[in-house]
Design an enzyme around this catalytic site. Structure first.
Site, mmCIF file in Angstrom:
data_model
loop_
_atom_site.group_PDB
_atom_site.id
_atom_site.type_symbol
_atom_site.label_atom_id
_atom_site.label_comp_id
_atom_site.label_asym_id
_atom_site.label_seq_id
_atom_site.Cartn_x
_atom_site.Cartn_y
_atom_site.Cartn_z
ATOM 1 N N ASP A 30 -7.569 2.605 15.039
ATOM 2 C CA ASP A 30 -7.991 1.975 13.711
ATOM 3 C C ASP A 30 -8.031 0.547 13.879
ATOM 4 O O ASP A 30 -7.401 -0.427 13.014
ATOM 5 C CB ASP A 30 -7.171 2.172 12.631
ATOM 6 C CG ASP A 30 -7.522 1.978 11.284
ATOM 7 O OD1 ASP A 30 -6.716 2.186 10.200
ATOM 8 O OD2 ASP A 30 -8.737 1.700 11.226
ATOM 9 N N LYS A 64 8.223 0.008 5.959
ATOM 10 C CA LYS A 64 7.398 1.189 5.927
ATOM 11 C C LYS A 64 8.466 1.968 5.361
ATOM 12 O O LYS A 64 9.678 2.269 6.043
ATOM 13 C CB LYS A 64 6.806 1.736 7.194
ATOM 14 C CG LYS A 64 5.607 0.961 7.563
ATOM 15 C CD LYS A 64 4.946 1.366 8.817
ATOM 16 C CE LYS A 64 3.655 0.975 9.143
ATOM 17 N NZ LYS A 64 3.262 1.618 10.035
ATOM 18 N N GLY A 105 0.829 -1.343 -0.152
ATOM 19 C CA GLY A 105 -0.043 -0.081 0.032
ATOM 20 C C GLY A 105 0.788 1.198 0.044
ATOM 21 O O GLY A 105 2.101 1.053 0.104
ATOM 22 N N GLU A 106 0.295 2.449 0.026
ATOM 23 C CA GLU A 106 0.954 3.475 0.085
ATOM 24 C C GLU A 106 0.152 4.726 0.799
ATOM 25 O O GLU A 106 -1.066 4.656 0.770
ATOM 26 C CB GLU A 106 1.308 4.100 -1.404
ATOM 27 C CG GLU A 106 0.120 4.310 -2.236
ATOM 28 C CD GLU A 106 0.551 4.658 -3.785
ATOM 29 O OE1 GLU A 106 1.426 5.290 -4.050
ATOM 30 O OE2 GLU A 106 -0.080 4.097 -4.842
ATOM 31 N N GLY A 107 0.886 5.788 1.031
ATOM 32 C CA GLY A 107 0.077 6.892 1.622
ATOM 33 C C GLY A 107 0.688 8.121 1.246
ATOM 34 O O GLY A 107 1.205 8.142 0.111
ATOM 35 N N GLN A 108 0.542 9.273 1.953
ATOM 36 C CA GLN A 108 0.837 10.431 1.224
ATOM 37 C C GLN A 108 2.284 10.733 1.203
ATOM 38 O O GLN A 108 2.698 11.251 0.472
ATOM 39 C CB GLN A 108 0.247 11.806 2.412
ATOM 40 C CG GLN A 108 0.469 13.116 1.517
ATOM 41 C CD GLN A 108 -0.251 14.096 2.735
ATOM 42 O OE1 GLN A 108 -0.982 13.912 3.716
ATOM 43 N NE2 GLN A 108 -0.199 15.424 2.216
ATOM 44 N N PHE A 109 3.217 10.400 2.379
ATOM 45 C CA PHE A 109 4.585 10.381 2.197
ATOM 46 C C PHE A 109 5.436 9.214 2.068
ATOM 47 O O PHE A 109 6.505 9.348 2.012
ATOM 48 C CB PHE A 109 4.939 11.036 3.524
ATOM 49 C CG PHE A 109 4.230 12.557 3.816
ATOM 50 C CD1 PHE A 109 4.457 13.555 2.810
ATOM 51 C CD2 PHE A 109 3.294 12.659 4.650
ATOM 52 C CE1 PHE A 109 3.900 14.823 3.225
ATOM 53 C CE2 PHE A 109 2.588 13.787 4.873
ATOM 54 C CZ PHE A 109 2.881 14.855 4.008
ATOM 55 N N GLY A 110 4.621 8.060 2.024
ATOM 56 C CA GLY A 110 5.510 6.896 1.717
ATOM 57 C C GLY A 110 4.723 5.741 1.606
ATOM 58 O O GLY A 110 3.659 5.714 1.232
ATOM 59 N N GLU A 111 5.639 4.457 1.545
ATOM 60 C CA GLU A 111 4.796 3.339 1.110
ATOM 61 C C GLU A 111 5.244 2.075 1.855
ATOM 62 O O GLU A 111 5.855 2.250 2.619
ATOM 63 C CB GLU A 111 5.235 3.155 -0.587
ATOM 64 C CG GLU A 111 4.986 4.017 -1.472
ATOM 65 C CD GLU A 111 5.853 3.420 -2.825
ATOM 66 O OE1 GLU A 111 6.654 2.921 -2.906
ATOM 67 O OE2 GLU A 111 5.248 4.158 -3.990
#
Length: 874
Positions: A729, A625, A576-582
């Site tokens: 979460d 991460k 997966g990935e997010g705003q600043f990293g994977e």
């Protein structure tokens, strides 16, 4: 004896009714039960991308089916699957191709289906759209529920795309269509105007046959979709839908002089019909009643004429109970391939929502039609058998003995079922004594008995009881369906928020609170982010919320984890990935030796999974991460904070930080990864353990497995709560699982595209798992251990539904947010999740305690762990 036979008949008919919520079995693309010869296509790019390679999660050949050439919007290339028998199809899953030869996937597709292989029909949803959402990348499956489901044997998937190359892998889900019904014909439904009430539209909106001269013919629709109408026909189980949507209805004066409705039912082959079940509305206060009588004629073969002698059945009308109900019509084991039934009105209106049939193969012996007046009511026991049907005298004692034995066994089974239901009701309604010490709560179901030790909890105060089956509770007011107007719609909420979250409320050490200027300064709730680590981590993950004093300014010397050579991390898959990293799935070469865990020579290789290493001890699967090299200084600081937080965690049920790569960019943290992936995917691909699953080698889990998993999650969350950590979460997607069913709680589910639909974006800011969040977290921005307890209750619900359904699946995101307003107002109108069929009643009571409106009334994780601890396997 007649009453007993009637009970058996009713029970058997009830089992035959298709339930779309549970008819979700994989039909065999992935595991090979659907043979290569049954999978064809209009074209193929190459032999290695033929239709036989279109199997979900398989990478045979070149990894998928790819049609020839680049497709444009006008192309109708298709993948065709022959299911070999009529099937009730409910779900389609699709996947692209991620291979050395390219990355191709279909962004959208349509579905055609056929019951006879000649006439093809286009599937469309309840709003009329024929296109389904496809894939957004080449590796993550996308699951589409068919609303409405369809009855079919052949299925075609047609990629829809702009000019590009596409490839597909698929799986189909459903169950066998035992009814054998391939079409019904009936008059079109009508409008029912009512003074002061909405007009009920009683047409068959999903009918897939012909509409000619105000008659439906040659298709199936809402009478066979498994959705049973409610007592009030103006209310619907579907959203969005118009009043009367679940029913097909007619008015008596429009049906001719005889005031009856004639329907024809056509079947796939000749059958011996035992009974017909018709679900009918009976809201007599509005002129609606069940039919007064029905006459059914039989056609043995499609080319033959209708038999002269019908079966006639008179119903017992009920003017005291307005509930909708099934009416079971005995059909006396008559043989036919088609039926014509004429239903007589008992009042102004007649409405049906479902019709189903009980039958046997016609090769069995057939009782001939009864002789006599067709107007007489058939007796329960049926006609006397003819001489030709009497068995040979030498076999009669054996047959009679077998029949008596079967009847005795059935009586015993019915007695046990009724006794079990009585015990369940007593345990659900019985009062609990609050003692100064631990009390014993028995969780009883019809199949098992479980004992939980539970510490005392303060009695629930001021909470109205509500039916947990959310499709039968008060419908949400439409004015609360826009989350951007929450403040305007709930003025009392704004005032309470300022008092509770800005200087008042709870003073617990793990509470996230906001400053006065942050509270409801816009039309949507503001989420506090100043006193804790950010709500969304730099890699798109959740990150634990902890007091800010524990994660102040950091440098490399504050990090206790060892530096791992990054060249020994081999990429396997992007998770997966997010705003600043994977987040990547990698192989870590020599990790076990690096961590000093390879020296234990007496350790069994099969048990060496503490560091996630494989059996040879050299390569290990790990989750990495990674922060992007161009990330902001704030993002880098947050990343180091997350490392420090992770390094503090040391528990057998919490994911473990193994090592880091922070001496150069990109910064990386390396954590455990479990062989069985996340709990959501693991459970959704399994069924409950039974004789059927064992016989067919279907992956399964037992009730003991589910309790074992639940207990481990409560143990891990108890550990986090002891450190004043708030997860924020907790869900099955954030629980990883190894081959021994050991659970490790993680936090990178938010970064995975597979679960993007589980999160809701508030005005482009925070991404929130609102279906798992407590009401005070959504409306007040308040996160505590008690809000994690709420999420734990939803996680239990996921586990005992085997993750087959998203929480509050019948509600939109806006309705879920609106429902939190009902919790705030506390007027008894809030919607709860229903009790999962697999869940023992008292365990569901434990879930309900997790969802109590008032924070002090919810159990602690220590109490939840003590309740579930007896089910942890040693």
């Amino acid at each position: 004896m007649h009453l007993f036979l009637l009970l058996i008949l009713h029970a058997a008919a009830a089992v035959a009714q298709v339930d779309p919520a549970h008819c979700r079995y994989a039909l065999g693309m992935e595991d090979g039960r659907i043979k290569d010869d049954d999978i064809t296509a209009s074209s193929q790019w190459h032999e290695t991308t033929g239709p036989q390679y279109a199997r979900l999660n398989r990478e045979d050949g070149d990894g998928a089916w790819c049609p020839e050439g680049q497709l444009d919007a006008s192309d109708l290339q298709f993948l065709q699957v022959d299911l070999r028998r009529l099937t009730f199809l409910t779900v389609v899953a699709s996947q692209g191709r991620y291979a050395r030869n390219g990355i191709e996937f279909a962004r959208a597709y349509s579905l055609n289906y056929s019951r006879d292989g000649v006439i093809w029909k286009s599937w469309k949803n309840r709003l009329g759209s024929t296109v389904m959402e496809g894939n957004k990348n080449a590796y993550a499956p996308v699951i589409n529920d068919l609303h409405p489901p369809v009855v079919t044997r052949w299925v075609r998937l047609i990629p829809r795309t702009e000019l590009s190359t596409v490839c597909m892998r698929v799986e189909l889900y459903g169950c066998h269509w035992e009814d054998g019904l391939i079409s019904y014909s009936a008059p079109e439904g009508q409008l029912m105007p009512q003074p002061g009430l909405p007009t009920a539209i009683l047409n068959d909106s999903t009918y897939d046959g012909a509409h000619q001269k105000r008659k439906l013919s040659g298709g199936l629709g809402q009478l066979t979709d498994g959705v049973v109408g409610l007592d009030d026909f103006l209310l619907t189980r579907q959203y969005p839908a118009w009043p009367g949507y679940d029913y097909l209805g007619w008015r008596n004066i429009s049906m001719g002089a005889d005031q009856s409705v004639e329907m024809d039912f056509v079947f796939d082959r000749q059958r011996n019909f035992t009974s017909m079940k018709v679900h009918s509305n009976n809201m007599f206060s509005r002129g609606v009643k069940i039919f007064s009588s029905v006459s059914c004629w039989f056609k043995p073969r499609p080319s033959s004429a209708w038999e002269a002698e019908p079966v006639v059945f008179h119903t017992v009308l009920d003017d005291r109970n307005p509930s909708a109900r099934y009416v079971t019509v005995p059909l006396e084991r008559r043989a036919a391939s088609a039926l014509r039934c004429r239903f007589a009105f008992a009042d102004t209106w007649m409405m049906f929502s479902e019709v189903s049939f009980q039958s046997e193969d016609a090769s069995m012996s057939v009782t001939p039609p009864p002789v006599g007046d067709s107007s007489t009511v058939p007796s329960i026991s049926g006609a006397e058998p003819s001489a030709s049907a009497v068995p040979d005298d030498s076999k009669a004692p054996i047959l009679i003995g077998c029949l008596v034995t079967i009847i005795l066994l059935l009586v015993i089974i019915i007695f046990l079922i009724l006794w079990c239901q009585y015990v369940c009701k007593v345990l659900e309604k019985g009062p609990r004594r609050i003692l100064g010490e631990e009390v014993t709560v028995r969780l009883s179901s019809c199949s098992d008995t479980i004992v939980l030790q539970t510490p005392p909890v303060p009695p629930r105060s001021g909470l109205a009881q509500s039916d947990p089956h959310y499709e039968r509770v008060f419908l949400l007011d439409p004015q609360y369906q826009n989350p951007e107007t929450l403040r305007n719609k709930l003025p009392e909420l704004s005032q309470s928020a300022e008092a509770s979250a800005c200087g008042g409320g709870y003073a617990e050490p793990d509470v996230t609170q906001c400053t006065p200027h942050q509270c409801f300064h816009s039309n949507a709730p503001h989420y506090a982010e100043t006193d804790i680590v950010r709500l969304q981590g730099v890699t798109g993950s959740n990150m634990y919320a902890v007091p800010a004093l524990t994660v102040d300014s950091l440098t490399r010397k504050d990090i206790s984890a060892s530096e791992f050579p990054r060249q020994r991390l081999l990429f396997r898959e992007k998770l997966g990935e997010g705003q600043f990293g994977e987040v990547h799935l990698c192989e870590a070469q020599g990790l076990a030796a690096f961590l000093g865990e390879d020296e234990e020579e007496d350790e069994d290789e099969e048990e060496r999974d503490a560091a996630g290493r494989d059996r040879d001890g050299r390569a290990a699967l790990v989750a990495v991460k990674q922060l992007r090299a161009d990330a902001t200084s704030q993002a880098r600081n947050d990343f180091l904070k997350e490392i420090k937080i992770m390094s503090r965690l040391n528990d057998g049920n919490i994911i473990r930080l193994l090592c880091v790569c922070v001496t150069s960019d990109p910064l990386c943290m390396v954590t455990e990864y479990m062989e069985n992936g996340d709990l959501n995917m693991f459970l959704s691909q399994r069924e409950m353990e039974s004789t059927l699953t064992h016989a067919n080698n279907i992956p399964s889990v037992s009730p003991a497995d589910l309790l074992h998993m639940s207990a481990q999650i409560s143990s891990g969350m108890r550990y986090l709560a002891s450190l004043n950590f708030v997860h924020r979460d907790l869900a099955t997607r954030n629980c990883l699982l190894d081959r021994r069913l050991t659970i490790k709680i993680a936090d990178f589910g938010m970064s995975r595209n597979l679960y993007s639909s589980d999160y809701y974006r508030i005005q482009g800011r925070a991404v929130l798992p609102i279906r798992w969040m407590a009401w005070e977290s959504i409306l007040l921005g308040k996160f505590t251990t008690s809000s994690d307890v709420w999420a734990f209750g939803v996680t239990l619900w996921e586990i005992f539904t085997l993750c087959k359904e998203q929480p509050y699946s019948l509600l939109t995101d806006q309705q879920v947010i609106a429902n939190t307003g009902e919790f705030f107002r506390n007027q008894g109108r809030q919607v709860f999740l229903y009790a999962p069929p697999l869940c023992p009643p008292s365990l569901f009571e434990l879930m309900m305690r997790c969802w109590r409106r008032d924070i002090p009334d919810r159990p602690s994780f220590e109490g939840l762990y003590q309740a579930l601890r007896p089910h942890v396997r040693q």
